[in-house]
Design a protein around this motif. Sequence first.
Motif, PDB file in Angstrom:
ATOM      1  N   PHE A 109       0.852  -1.175   0.000  1.00  0.00           N
ATOM      2  CA  PHE A 109       0.000   0.000   0.000  1.00  0.00           C
ATOM      3  C   PHE A 109       0.890   1.227   0.000  1.00  0.00           C
ATOM      4  O   PHE A 109       1.677   1.443   0.911  1.00  0.00           O
ATOM      5  CB  PHE A 109      -0.902   0.012   1.249  1.00  0.00           C
ATOM      6  CG  PHE A 109      -1.899  -1.099   1.255  1.00  0.00           C
ATOM      7  CD1 PHE A 109      -3.105  -0.958   0.600  1.00  0.00           C
ATOM      8  CD2 PHE A 109      -1.628  -2.292   1.902  1.00  0.00           C
ATOM      9  CE1 PHE A 109      -4.032  -1.991   0.602  1.00  0.00           C
ATOM     10  CE2 PHE A 109      -2.547  -3.321   1.900  1.00  0.00           C
ATOM     11  CZ  PHE A 109      -3.745  -3.152   1.253  1.00  0.00           C
ATOM     12  N   ARG A 110       0.761   2.041  -1.008  1.00  0.00           N
ATOM     13  CA  ARG A 110       1.585   3.240  -1.120  1.00  0.00           C
ATOM     14  C   ARG A 110       0.680   4.465  -1.053  1.00  0.00           C
ATOM     15  O   ARG A 110      -0.345   4.525  -1.725  1.00  0.00           O
ATOM     16  CB  ARG A 110       2.381   3.241  -2.425  1.00  0.00           C
ATOM     17  CG  ARG A 110       3.420   2.120  -2.505  1.00  0.00           C
ATOM     18  CD  ARG A 110       4.178   2.204  -3.809  1.00  0.00           C
ATOM     19  NE  ARG A 110       3.285   2.034  -4.939  1.00  0.00           N
ATOM     20  CZ  ARG A 110       3.585   2.407  -6.169  1.00  0.00           C
ATOM     21  NH1 ARG A 110       4.719   3.024  -6.433  1.00  0.00           N
ATOM     22  NH2 ARG A 110       2.733   2.197  -7.156  1.00  0.00           N
ATOM     23  N   ASN A 111       1.104   5.420  -0.293  1.00  0.00           N
ATOM     24  CA  ASN A 111       0.331   6.642  -0.168  1.00  0.00           C
ATOM     25  C   ASN A 111       0.839   7.648  -1.187  1.00  0.00           C
ATOM     26  O   ASN A 111       1.842   8.312  -0.976  1.00  0.00           O
ATOM     27  CB  ASN A 111       0.459   7.183   1.261  1.00  0.00           C
ATOM     28  CG  ASN A 111      -0.380   8.415   1.460  1.00  0.00           C
ATOM     29  OD1 ASN A 111      -1.102   8.824   0.549  1.00  0.00           O
ATOM     30  ND2 ASN A 111      -0.287   8.993   2.641  1.00  0.00           N
TER      31      ASN A 111
ATOM     32  N   ASN B 298       0.186  12.045  -0.265  1.00  0.00           N
ATOM     33  CA  ASN B 298       0.870  12.974   0.620  1.00  0.00           C
ATOM     34  C   ASN B 298       1.669  14.004  -0.138  1.00  0.00           C
ATOM     35  O   ASN B 298       1.868  15.132   0.319  1.00  0.00           O
ATOM     36  CB  ASN B 298       1.785  12.212   1.588  1.00  0.00           C
ATOM     37  CG  ASN B 298       0.998  11.559   2.707  1.00  0.00           C
ATOM     38  OD1 ASN B 298      -0.128  11.933   2.961  1.00  0.00           O
ATOM     39  ND2 ASN B 298       1.598  10.588   3.356  1.00  0.00           N
TER      40      ASN B 298
ATOM     41  N   TYR C 267      -5.209  14.862   6.070  1.00  0.00           N
ATOM     42  CA  TYR C 267      -5.344  13.562   5.404  1.00  0.00           C
ATOM     43  C   TYR C 267      -5.373  12.431   6.437  1.00  0.00           C
ATOM     44  O   TYR C 267      -6.224  11.532   6.373  1.00  0.00           O
ATOM     45  CB  TYR C 267      -4.177  13.377   4.439  1.00  0.00           C
ATOM     46  CG  TYR C 267      -4.132  12.035   3.745  1.00  0.00           C
ATOM     47  CD1 TYR C 267      -4.915  11.783   2.625  1.00  0.00           C
ATOM     48  CD2 TYR C 267      -3.306  11.016   4.217  1.00  0.00           C
ATOM     49  CE1 TYR C 267      -4.872  10.559   1.986  1.00  0.00           C
ATOM     50  CE2 TYR C 267      -3.260   9.787   3.583  1.00  0.00           C
ATOM     51  CZ  TYR C 267      -4.046   9.557   2.475  1.00  0.00           C
ATOM     52  OH  TYR C 267      -4.001   8.345   1.840  1.00  0.00           O
ATOM     53  N   THR C 268      -4.463  12.490   7.409  1.00  0.00           N
ATOM     54  CA  THR C 268      -4.387  11.449   8.440  1.00  0.00           C
ATOM     55  C   THR C 268      -5.640  11.437   9.302  1.00  0.00           C
ATOM     56  O   THR C 268      -6.197  10.372   9.598  1.00  0.00           O
ATOM     57  CB  THR C 268      -3.150  11.666   9.321  1.00  0.00           C
ATOM     58  OG1 THR C 268      -1.978  11.674   8.511  1.00  0.00           O
ATOM     59  CG2 THR C 268      -3.024  10.563  10.364  1.00  0.00           C
TER      60      THR C 268
ATOM     61  N   LEU D 124      -8.585   9.900   7.323  1.00  0.00           N
ATOM     62  CA  LEU D 124      -8.534   8.436   7.264  1.00  0.00           C
ATOM     63  C   LEU D 124      -8.875   7.823   8.617  1.00  0.00           C
ATOM     64  O   LEU D 124      -9.550   6.786   8.685  1.00  0.00           O
ATOM     65  CB  LEU D 124      -7.143   7.977   6.828  1.00  0.00           C
ATOM     66  CG  LEU D 124      -6.819   8.022   5.333  1.00  0.00           C
ATOM     67  CD1 LEU D 124      -5.489   7.336   5.065  1.00  0.00           C
ATOM     68  CD2 LEU D 124      -7.904   7.388   4.505  1.00  0.00           C
TER      69      LEU D 124
ATOM     70  N   THR E  83      -9.815   1.080   5.026  1.00  0.00           N
ATOM     71  CA  THR E  83      -8.911   2.218   5.223  1.00  0.00           C
ATOM     72  C   THR E  83      -7.571   1.974   4.542  1.00  0.00           C
ATOM     73  O   THR E  83      -7.004   2.883   3.912  1.00  0.00           O
ATOM     74  CB  THR E  83      -8.696   2.479   6.726  1.00  0.00           C
ATOM     75  OG1 THR E  83      -9.969   2.609   7.371  1.00  0.00           O
ATOM     76  CG2 THR E  83      -7.916   3.762   6.945  1.00  0.00           C
ATOM     77  N   LEU E  84      -7.051   0.764   4.647  1.00  0.00           N
ATOM     78  CA  LEU E  84      -5.774   0.449   3.991  1.00  0.00           C
ATOM     79  C   LEU E  84      -5.913   0.512   2.475  1.00  0.00           C
ATOM     80  O   LEU E  84      -4.978   0.916   1.774  1.00  0.00           O
ATOM     81  CB  LEU E  84      -5.298  -0.943   4.416  1.00  0.00           C
ATOM     82  CG  LEU E  84      -4.781  -1.072   5.851  1.00  0.00           C
ATOM     83  CD1 LEU E  84      -4.433  -2.519   6.154  1.00  0.00           C
ATOM     84  CD2 LEU E  84      -3.556  -0.184   6.073  1.00  0.00           C
TER      85      LEU E  84
ATOM     86  N   LEU F 161      -5.297   3.886   0.996  1.00  0.00           N
ATOM     87  CA  LEU F 161      -3.906   4.323   0.917  1.00  0.00           C
ATOM     88  C   LEU F 161      -3.303   4.128  -0.467  1.00  0.00           C
ATOM     89  O   LEU F 161      -2.309   4.775  -0.807  1.00  0.00           O
ATOM     90  CB  LEU F 161      -3.052   3.577   1.960  1.00  0.00           C
ATOM     91  CG  LEU F 161      -3.341   3.892   3.430  1.00  0.00           C
ATOM     92  CD1 LEU F 161      -2.484   3.021   4.325  1.00  0.00           C
ATOM     93  CD2 LEU F 161      -3.090   5.364   3.729  1.00  0.00           C
ATOM     94  N   ARG F 162      -3.891   3.260  -1.261  1.00  0.00           N
ATOM     95  CA  ARG F 162      -3.354   3.013  -2.602  1.00  0.00           C
ATOM     96  C   ARG F 162      -3.844   4.047  -3.622  1.00  0.00           C
ATOM     97  O   ARG F 162      -3.405   4.042  -4.766  1.00  0.00           O
ATOM     98  CB  ARG F 162      -3.742   1.609  -3.085  1.00  0.00           C
ATOM     99  CG  ARG F 162      -5.245   1.374  -3.122  1.00  0.00           C
ATOM    100  CD  ARG F 162      -5.596  -0.044  -3.534  1.00  0.00           C
ATOM    101  NE  ARG F 162      -5.299  -0.261  -4.932  1.00  0.00           N
ATOM    102  CZ  ARG F 162      -6.122   0.055  -5.932  1.00  0.00           C
ATOM    103  NH1 ARG F 162      -7.300   0.612  -5.670  1.00  0.00           N
ATOM    104  NH2 ARG F 162      -5.781  -0.177  -7.173  1.00  0.00           N
TER     105      ARG F 162
END
Length: 317
Positions: free
Chosen positions: A3-5, A8, A96-97, A100, A162-163, A166-167
């Motif tokens: 999973f890459r954010n 950001n 953002y955090t 989520l 939620t995970l 993140l993609r």
Amino acid sequence: MKFRNHSNSVISEFLLLGLTDDPQLQSLIFSLFLCIFLVTVLGNLLIILAVSSDKHLHTPMYFFLSTLSINDICLSTNTIPKMLMNLITQNQSITYTACLTQVWFVLVFTGLENCLLAVMAYDRYAAICHPLRYSTIMNPSWCILMVLFSLFLSIVFGLLHTLMVLRLSFCTDMEMSHFFCELAQLLKLACSDTLINNIMVYFASCVFGGIPISGIIFSYTHIVSAVLRMPSPGRRYKTFSTCGSHVSVVSLFYGTILGVYISSAVTDTPEKTVVASVMYSVVPQMLNPFIYSLRNKDMKEALRKLISRVGAVLQWH
């Protein structure tokens, strides 16, 4: 799967547009939601205190009711205070955090409410259909285990979605026509492909929602069958009346969720969608204590005793 954010580097916060941008209506909305929040918290706290202070209510049914009240307080606390703060400060941003995190908590507490309603239906099924074995079936260890298992499933349910967020990549559109970060609204802001996310949302909703609803239908099918076999009309009414509060809460919770889906299918108007979301994220949590206290004689008596004790303490001081 990694999973890459991606977001950001492009976006660090979202804007929650709330229910309206009319300054005059914002004052009214602030007052209304402040009252709703206080009533929700105080009403559910009274339920918890009444159950814990009255030994006659130390039964599985009221244990689950206390857990439901705790969950309702948590769900309301996760959404309404942020909205009230935004109205006071006139700052609509949420990081953002934080967004989520709010999505995760909403999914967890909504999922837990879903499971608890099914567990409470099973409790009524055991009490009415197997009265002689009720204390054995609904022993304290089993009750605690069912709540913990429901919480575990809800956490996994929330974490999975939620995970998967993140993609996704979020570009320049930061505005969310909502008063809290809702998964469906967040997915609409993504500028990358959300097909997998949407498939998982529908799949998880069918599984996570379908199983508890099926359990509730199964329980009440057997309850109605058992009640109809009772010879005395008075006994039939008295027996089924013990389910009245739970039936009302189930109808309110699933009815409001159904209303959200119907509203989303009929119209894509942001204003109508956010109003529909209020119906499942705010209204049931506020009304649940009233439903149980007004329809339940034991609960009304416990609340009367609690209020009398509190009044006596205040007079003594």
